[in-house]
Write an enzyme that holds these catalytic residues in place. Structure first.
Site, mmCIF file in Angstrom:
data_model
loop_
_atom_site.group_PDB
_atom_site.id
_atom_site.type_symbol
_atom_site.label_atom_id
_atom_site.label_comp_id
_atom_site.label_asym_id
_atom_site.label_seq_id
_atom_site.Cartn_x
_atom_site.Cartn_y
_atom_site.Cartn_z
ATOM 1 N N GLU A 84 -8.072 8.020 3.278
ATOM 2 C CA GLU A 84 -7.009 7.333 4.212
ATOM 3 C C GLU A 84 -6.298 5.832 4.097
ATOM 4 O OE1 GLU A 84 -9.266 9.056 8.349
ATOM 5 O OE2 GLU A 84 -8.657 6.624 8.422
ATOM 6 N N CYS A 111 -2.734 -1.503 4.178
ATOM 7 C CA CYS A 111 -4.426 -1.523 3.416
ATOM 8 C C CYS A 111 -4.934 0.515 3.230
ATOM 9 C CB CYS A 111 -5.209 -1.257 4.954
ATOM 10 S SG CYS A 111 -6.789 -1.352 4.786
ATOM 11 N N CYS A 137 -18.136 5.910 0.531
ATOM 12 C CA CYS A 137 -18.579 4.023 0.107
ATOM 13 C C CYS A 137 -20.009 4.325 0.035
ATOM 14 C CB CYS A 137 -17.734 3.199 1.225
ATOM 15 S SG CYS A 137 -18.295 1.552 0.989
ATOM 16 N N CYS A 168 -22.706 0.658 5.439
ATOM 17 C CA CYS A 168 -23.091 -0.568 6.387
ATOM 18 C C CYS A 168 -23.164 -0.170 8.190
ATOM 19 C CB CYS A 168 -21.450 -1.589 6.340
ATOM 20 S SG CYS A 168 -21.406 -2.415 4.577
ATOM 21 N N CYS A 215 -20.141 0.512 10.467
ATOM 22 C CA CYS A 215 -18.788 1.213 8.938
ATOM 23 C C CYS A 215 -19.263 2.593 9.444
ATOM 24 C CB CYS A 215 -18.256 0.518 8.451
ATOM 25 S SG CYS A 215 -17.409 1.246 7.475
ATOM 26 N N CYS A 224 -10.348 -1.257 11.229
ATOM 27 C CA CYS A 224 -11.400 -1.686 10.694
ATOM 28 C C CYS A 224 -12.809 -0.924 11.053
ATOM 29 C CB CYS A 224 -11.778 -3.314 10.062
ATOM 30 S SG CYS A 224 -10.778 -4.121 9.473
#
Length: 339
Positions: free
Chosen positions: A75, A94, A101, A105, A108, A322
């Site tokens: 994305e 961005c 990932c 976290c 996230c 975010c």
């Protein structure tokens, strides 16, 4: 080009077609000899990202889901200037640096998906160029803040940033290019040695070690004490300010102890704090702190002479803010895939 027996100037010609004009075929590269184009097509076939979904936020932000040649998805988010900004020509992209990932976290969505692979230099630059074309406006700012941890793909990320910065390619100034990290210490040290003045942002999110270990469990082996020392070294070497990103989460990292810990962490650092509201993530029990809490933190930090900004989430209504990037398609795309 040298390996193919070509003069050196062919290299910049090729780069300009790929990254300046975003050419999708060697046939478009009319100032290259036809024999060279044919040889390149045979030995280095071009592959580009395919746009499979686009969503537009009510604030003008656009989120793209791209498919890589191997079927993996990433994305990218494009954020034009808001009406409140003086610079109407501003367009920030961005981009993602990895498929998924590995940092995991707790707040996230990307981290919940796990890690698949690093993105190539071309795949990173292609995201920026594709967004630029769709927006019909030159990109002015770039942030490596999408899916993935940039410093776990360091060499490719730096190569992509140099293409973005190159005066004959994307021509974006180094100070308008930001790398965001969870705080990977070797990456911070390496970046401090680079000649370009790229901007460093660190996802802090807690200045008390037990809380940070809960929110960012894969950073347990790189404690806050070592992170602060590395940031001090970075600032000393580069004379550049560091941005500290802090998501305020109700009842988790927004108490008096947390504010005192952040104040202490910032002492002796040339740093700017960005306070961000937590964005909604499906199945997460975390909730954002109240606006009153955010503004209280801002006033208290500024009272202690710590530069602080409260950031407004962009694209949260399309899961483009975010912590929300999860390669989700819009509902109409999901319906089409089901059929």
């Amino acid at each position: 080009m040298e390996e193919m027996g070509q003069p050196k100037f062919r290299a910049i010609q090729l780069a300009q077609w790929l990254y300046g004009h975003h050419a999708s075929s060697y046939d478009d590269m009319t100032n290259l000899p036809k024999s060279l184009r044919e040889e390149l097509a045979a030995s280095h076939p071009l592959s580009a990202l395919s746009l499979i979904d686009k969503q537009v936020s009510q604030d003008g932000t656009r989120k793209y889901v791209f498919s890589c040649e191997d079927g993996h998805r990433v994305e990218t988010v494009a954020m034009p200037a808001t009406s409140a900004q003086k610079d109407g020509e501003r367009l920030t992209v961005c981009f993602s640096t990895q498929v998924g990932c590995a940092m995991g976290c707790a707040f996230c969505a990307t981290g919940h998906e796990g890690f698949a692979r690093n993105l190539s230099v071309g795949e990173m630059v292609d995201q920026i160029l594709s967004a630029q074309e769709d927006m019909g406006q030159r990109v002015s700012n770039v942030v490596a803040m999408g899916q993935g941890e940039p410093f776990l793909n360091y060499d490719a990320v730096l190569a992509a940033l140099r293409i973005v910065n190159h005066p004959k390619l994307l021509k974006i100034g180094a100070r308008r290019i930001t790398v965001s990290t969870c705080g990977i210490l070797p990456g911070i040290e390496l970046l401090s040695q680079e000649p370009e003045q790229f901007t460093l942002a660190v996802s802090l999110h807690a200045a008390r070690q037990p809380i940070r270990d809960i929110l960012m469990p894969h950073m347990e082996n790189q404690p806050l004490s070592k992170l602060k020392k590395e940031l001090q070294n970075y600032i000393r070497k580069t004379d550049r300010r560091v941005t500290l990103e802090y998501l305020l989460i109700d009842g988790i990292n927004d108490g008096e102890e947390d504010l005192a810990a952040l104040t202490s962490f910032c002492a002796g650092l040339l740093a700017h704090v960005n306070l961000l509201p937590l964005n909604a993530v499906a199945s997460s029990y975390f909730q954002p702190s109240s606006p009153q809490t955010m503004h209280f933190w801002q006033s208290e930090l500024e009272r202690r002479h710590i530069e602080t900004t409260v950031r407004k989430s962009r694209g949260s209504d399309i899961a483009g803010a975010c912590g929300q990037l999860k390669n989700m398609l819009s509902s109409n795309k999901l319906d089409n895939e089901d059929h």
